[in-house]
Design a protein around this motif. Sequence first.
Motif: not given
Length: 153
Positions: A21, A25, A29, A70, A91, A95
């Motif tokens: 995860w 992620s 990004s 997204y 999420f 970010h």
Amino acid sequence: MEQDFPVWLAFLFPVFFVAMWVLVSRIISWMGWSAFVARFAFDRQVPPDATRYGSQSLMIGDKLFRAASYNNCMNIWVDQRGLYLRPQLIFRLFHPLIHIRWDQVVQAEVRTGFLKGGTRLSFKADVPVITMRGRSGQAVAERWQASGAGKAA
């Protein structure tokens, strides 16, 4: 012959899941969000008068397989100063909140079509285009026009 389930596997799976995860992620990004953070990072709270659009779809970049997508996980706020973008909590790793002022948007083009539909935003800064789908895309196009930035385009 009976095989027992290895107990260590039950402990290893959550560690593997969390590691994947975090890795995914970070990769997402890098595919576009980090370019916006470098120019549009926002360290304050979203103003309370901004209209919120939750669970919206947004794509950074215009190449179908190289774009950061997204889908239904973006929170978008729109007000007279600009738009604010931040993914939903689950999420949000890597970010941070970004704020794009209307004077930084060169064009807000509303497109129709199955694959290319939505509002496509181009910017003065050297960042990828953003395509927004749904209610937020229409609201962004309308607010950009109302801000006066759309008259020069």
